[in-house]
Write a protein that holds these residues in place. Sequence first.
Motif, PDB file in Angstrom:
ATOM      1  N   THR A 141      36.904  39.388  50.499  1.00 31.35           N
ATOM      2  CA  THR A 141      37.972  39.410  50.936  1.00 31.35           C
ATOM      3  C   THR A 141      38.633  38.553  49.131  1.00 31.35           C
ATOM      4  O   THR A 141      39.651  38.216  49.030  1.00 31.35           O
ATOM      5  CB  THR A 141      38.458  37.603  51.355  1.00 31.35           C
ATOM      6  OG1 THR A 141      37.659  36.888  51.116  1.00 31.35           O
ATOM      7  CG2 THR A 141      37.809  38.215  52.368  1.00 31.35           C
ATOM      8  N   ALA A 142      37.851  38.549  48.229  1.00 26.81           N
ATOM      9  CA  ALA A 142      38.048  38.746  46.987  1.00 26.81           C
ATOM     10  C   ALA A 142      38.007  39.403  45.945  1.00 26.81           C
ATOM     11  O   ALA A 142      37.512  40.608  46.111  1.00 26.81           O
ATOM     12  CB  ALA A 142      37.817  36.653  45.770  1.00 26.81           C
ATOM     13  N   ARG A 143      38.311  39.044  44.553  1.00 23.82           N
ATOM     14  CA  ARG A 143      38.083  39.758  43.409  1.00 23.82           C
ATOM     15  C   ARG A 143      36.763  39.936  42.471  1.00 23.82           C
ATOM     16  O   ARG A 143      36.478  38.946  42.202  1.00 23.82           O
ATOM     17  CB  ARG A 143      39.636  40.547  42.382  1.00 23.82           C
ATOM     18  CG  ARG A 143      38.622  41.777  41.329  1.00 23.82           C
ATOM     19  CD  ARG A 143      40.043  42.521  41.270  1.00 23.82           C
ATOM     20  NE  ARG A 143      40.632  41.478  39.712  1.00 23.82           N
ATOM     21  CZ  ARG A 143      40.333  40.950  38.401  1.00 23.82           C
ATOM     22  NH1 ARG A 143      39.926  41.617  37.862  1.00 23.82           N
ATOM     23  NH2 ARG A 143      40.608  39.451  37.574  1.00 23.82           N
ATOM     24  N   HIS A 144      35.463  40.123  42.961  1.00 23.50           N
ATOM     25  CA  HIS A 144      34.646  40.116  42.534  1.00 23.50           C
ATOM     26  C   HIS A 144      33.885  40.666  41.324  1.00 23.50           C
ATOM     27  O   HIS A 144      34.593  42.323  41.456  1.00 23.50           O
ATOM     28  CB  HIS A 144      33.632  40.023  42.945  1.00 23.50           C
ATOM     29  CG  HIS A 144      32.723  39.048  44.895  1.00 23.50           C
ATOM     30  ND1 HIS A 144      32.657  37.956  44.360  1.00 23.50           N
ATOM     31  CD2 HIS A 144      34.157  39.073  45.357  1.00 23.50           C
ATOM     32  CE1 HIS A 144      32.598  37.687  45.543  1.00 23.50           C
ATOM     33  NE2 HIS A 144      33.869  38.601  46.661  1.00 23.50           N
ATOM     34  N   VAL A 145      33.211  41.074  40.067  1.00 24.10           N
ATOM     35  CA  VAL A 145      33.106  40.984  39.048  1.00 24.10           C
ATOM     36  C   VAL A 145      31.503  41.508  38.828  1.00 24.10           C
ATOM     37  O   VAL A 145      31.181  40.333  38.482  1.00 24.10           O
ATOM     38  CB  VAL A 145      34.315  40.990  38.182  1.00 24.10           C
ATOM     39  CG1 VAL A 145      34.125  41.455  36.599  1.00 24.10           C
ATOM     40  CG2 VAL A 145      35.866  40.464  38.234  1.00 24.10           C
TER      41      VAL A 145
ATOM     42  N   VAL B 264      28.923  49.076  47.021  1.00 31.02           N
ATOM     43  CA  VAL B 264      29.316  47.807  48.298  1.00 31.02           C
ATOM     44  C   VAL B 264      30.532  46.779  48.362  1.00 31.02           C
ATOM     45  O   VAL B 264      30.943  45.957  48.550  1.00 31.02           O
ATOM     46  CB  VAL B 264      28.366  46.103  47.837  1.00 31.02           C
ATOM     47  CG1 VAL B 264      26.891  46.459  47.061  1.00 31.02           C
ATOM     48  CG2 VAL B 264      28.867  45.782  45.906  1.00 31.02           C
ATOM     49  N   GLY B 265      31.450  47.507  47.751  1.00 28.83           N
ATOM     50  CA  GLY B 265      33.011  47.259  47.783  1.00 28.83           C
ATOM     51  C   GLY B 265      33.219  46.950  46.478  1.00 28.83           C
ATOM     52  O   GLY B 265      34.475  46.356  46.418  1.00 28.83           O
ATOM     53  N   VAL B 266      32.765  46.545  45.409  1.00 29.36           N
ATOM     54  CA  VAL B 266      33.403  46.128  44.847  1.00 29.36           C
ATOM     55  C   VAL B 266      33.876  46.788  43.393  1.00 29.36           C
ATOM     56  O   VAL B 266      34.770  46.229  43.143  1.00 29.36           O
ATOM     57  CB  VAL B 266      32.248  44.969  43.304  1.00 29.36           C
ATOM     58  CG1 VAL B 266      33.083  44.757  42.062  1.00 29.36           C
ATOM     59  CG2 VAL B 266      31.738  44.216  43.936  1.00 29.36           C
ATOM     60  N   GLY B 267      33.968  47.457  43.433  1.00 26.46           N
ATOM     61  CA  GLY B 267      34.272  48.779  42.526  1.00 26.46           C
ATOM     62  C   GLY B 267      33.704  48.998  41.265  1.00 26.46           C
ATOM     63  O   GLY B 267      33.490  47.928  40.453  1.00 26.46           O
TER      64      GLY B 267
ATOM     65  N   VAL C 280      36.113  36.527  40.922  1.00 25.49           N
ATOM     66  CA  VAL C 280      35.300  35.651  41.057  1.00 25.49           C
ATOM     67  C   VAL C 280      33.925  36.606  39.843  1.00 25.49           C
ATOM     68  O   VAL C 280      33.218  37.844  40.778  1.00 25.49           O
ATOM     69  CB  VAL C 280      34.758  35.768  42.049  1.00 25.49           C
ATOM     70  CG1 VAL C 280      33.844  34.929  42.749  1.00 25.49           C
ATOM     71  CG2 VAL C 280      35.881  35.583  43.113  1.00 25.49           C
ATOM     72  N   PRO C 281      33.165  35.646  38.944  1.00 23.57           N
ATOM     73  CA  PRO C 281      32.110  36.493  38.564  1.00 23.57           C
ATOM     74  C   PRO C 281      31.115  36.185  39.121  1.00 23.57           C
ATOM     75  O   PRO C 281      30.497  35.459  39.398  1.00 23.57           O
ATOM     76  CB  PRO C 281      32.080  35.580  37.054  1.00 23.57           C
ATOM     77  CG  PRO C 281      33.311  35.695  37.034  1.00 23.57           C
ATOM     78  CD  PRO C 281      34.170  35.147  38.632  1.00 23.57           C
ATOM     79  N   THR C 282      30.501  37.422  39.389  1.00 26.64           N
ATOM     80  CA  THR C 282      29.378  37.653  40.324  1.00 26.64           C
ATOM     81  C   THR C 282      28.403  37.697  39.691  1.00 26.64           C
ATOM     82  O   THR C 282      27.148  36.834  40.900  1.00 26.64           O
ATOM     83  CB  THR C 282      29.982  38.446  41.164  1.00 26.64           C
ATOM     84  OG1 THR C 282      31.079  37.798  42.240  1.00 26.64           O
ATOM     85  CG2 THR C 282      28.652  38.421  42.855  1.00 26.64           C
ATOM     86  N   MET C 283      27.758  38.870  39.578  1.00 27.09           N
ATOM     87  CA  MET C 283      26.555  39.119  38.721  1.00 27.09           C
ATOM     88  C   MET C 283      26.144  39.987  37.035  1.00 27.09           C
ATOM     89  O   MET C 283      27.372  40.335  37.003  1.00 27.09           O
ATOM     90  CB  MET C 283      25.908  40.179  39.559  1.00 27.09           C
ATOM     91  CG  MET C 283      24.384  40.476  39.412  1.00 27.09           C
ATOM     92  SD  MET C 283      23.659  41.432  40.666  1.00 27.09           S
ATOM     93  CE  MET C 283      24.056  43.045  40.183  1.00 27.09           C
ATOM     94  N   VAL C 284      25.351  39.248  37.136  1.00 31.52           N
ATOM     95  CA  VAL C 284      25.189  40.178  35.021  1.00 31.52           C
ATOM     96  C   VAL C 284      23.981  40.455  35.282  1.00 31.52           C
ATOM     97  O   VAL C 284      23.257  40.187  35.985  1.00 31.52           O
ATOM     98  CB  VAL C 284      25.237  38.775  34.433  1.00 31.52           C
ATOM     99  CG1 VAL C 284      24.876  38.951  32.818  1.00 31.52           C
ATOM    100  CG2 VAL C 284      26.198  38.099  33.823  1.00 31.52           C
TER     101      VAL C 284
END
Length: 479
Positions: free
Chosen positions: A172-176, A194-197, A231-235
């Motif tokens: 529901t948010a823009r994850h990066v 996963v739909g992040v794009g 939303v910074p999600t994973m490095v």
Amino acid sequence: MSPEEFRKFGKQVVDWIADYHAGIESHPVRSQVGPGEVRQRLPEHPPEEGESFEQVLADLDRVLMPGVTHWQHPSFFAYFPANATGPAILGDLLSSGLGVQGMVWATSPACTELETVVVDWLAELLGLPAHFRTDAAGGGVIQDSASSAVLVACLAALERAGGGQVARRGITARHVLYASAHTHSSLERAARMVGVGADNVRIVDVDPSTLAMDPAHLDALIRADLAAGAVPTMVCATIGTTSTTAIDPVRAIGEVCREHGVWLHVDAAYAGVAAVCPELRWINDGVAEFADSYCTNPHKWLLTNFDCSVLWLADRAPMIDALSILPEYLRNPATASGEVIDYRDWQVPLGRRFRALKLWSVLRWYGAAGLREHIRGTVGLAREFASWVREDPRFALLEPHPFGLVCFRPEFPGVPVEQANERTMRLMESLNDSGEVYLTHTKVDGRVLLRFAVGSPRTERRHVEAAWRRVRDAVDAAS
């Protein structure tokens, strides 16, 4: 096929494999067939009546073997090694013979519990932190490949970043996600799946001298995304990139991740197993303190045949929250008790093979001493090859090269870069077409480099010497 027929043909198959490995040097390293040749030799339609297994083995030799590239050949220096050793092959045979479907503990307790033991053993051998053990908050699991591992890590990171609601409500948010240009392409594939794009994968700058990720630029990208409402999600940090085995500074990257609450996945698919040697354990710097997930592939450099990739997590809860679904037909008292691990919740597919048997066989056959001997031997051969390149003015060597991979290129003085690249590629293809050696390439700063990866337990100094002689001869011929 009756048990007696299986016994008869099974012995023939084992003999065939043993003969193949004993005589592998008689084959050209890379397949010499062209596109469609193998298919043209195969029947257009399936057989109406069953055929004898002798016919199957005959067609294996006649039809398929010409189309096989021999990854176990001692002169295979392409990509990264994909070792298939005797104990691993036998372990895989036992897995196939048992035919276990280990989706939950109850479907075969030994399948699950042996896996918990071998991934804990491997964590100990590599000097990984105690919280990666399966009897702690985290745990390890055998995946098919590092691509699946990063996908699972991405799902877990999304679940944590989304407050535990992503699995139910969706994104529901823009994850990066964040990676360098040298991060394996599986990270971008995971973002797509996963739909992040792919457009939400940020490319972090690298240090031009080491090709390692720049933590300061990572911090700047994360701050900019936060300011934009993302939303910074994973490095994804890499220990031993596929292109050149560059090593990202995990500790410094981890400090940035911790400051911003971002999941840190460490991809050590190729190089991680080098930590079985205490003198190479420096590659783990920062892993214990900062890694949320960590992956390495025994099926590359640790004498275990494909597929065997181990993923560890510091805390398995977000992963299980992301992946766990319990339909009625899988309910059982052991699962309900909460006392067992159900590995179906640790991977994308429901079903799973008894992969632990081959890793168990390898660890028991070679022992820690044997594994260390293999890693040290191949690293030593790679260092010697690099010294020959360094001493020859006709070549340029990419430094550093801490593992079994050496990247280098022929020098063509006065030749424009694009023409030099074309000549390097033609040189590589001529080497590979000879069938005597197999190399692959990469590109750094616009220049094509040849990749020479030492990793097979069959590779001896004489094979490395012969390959270097062929490379020099090819350069002489191209000059």
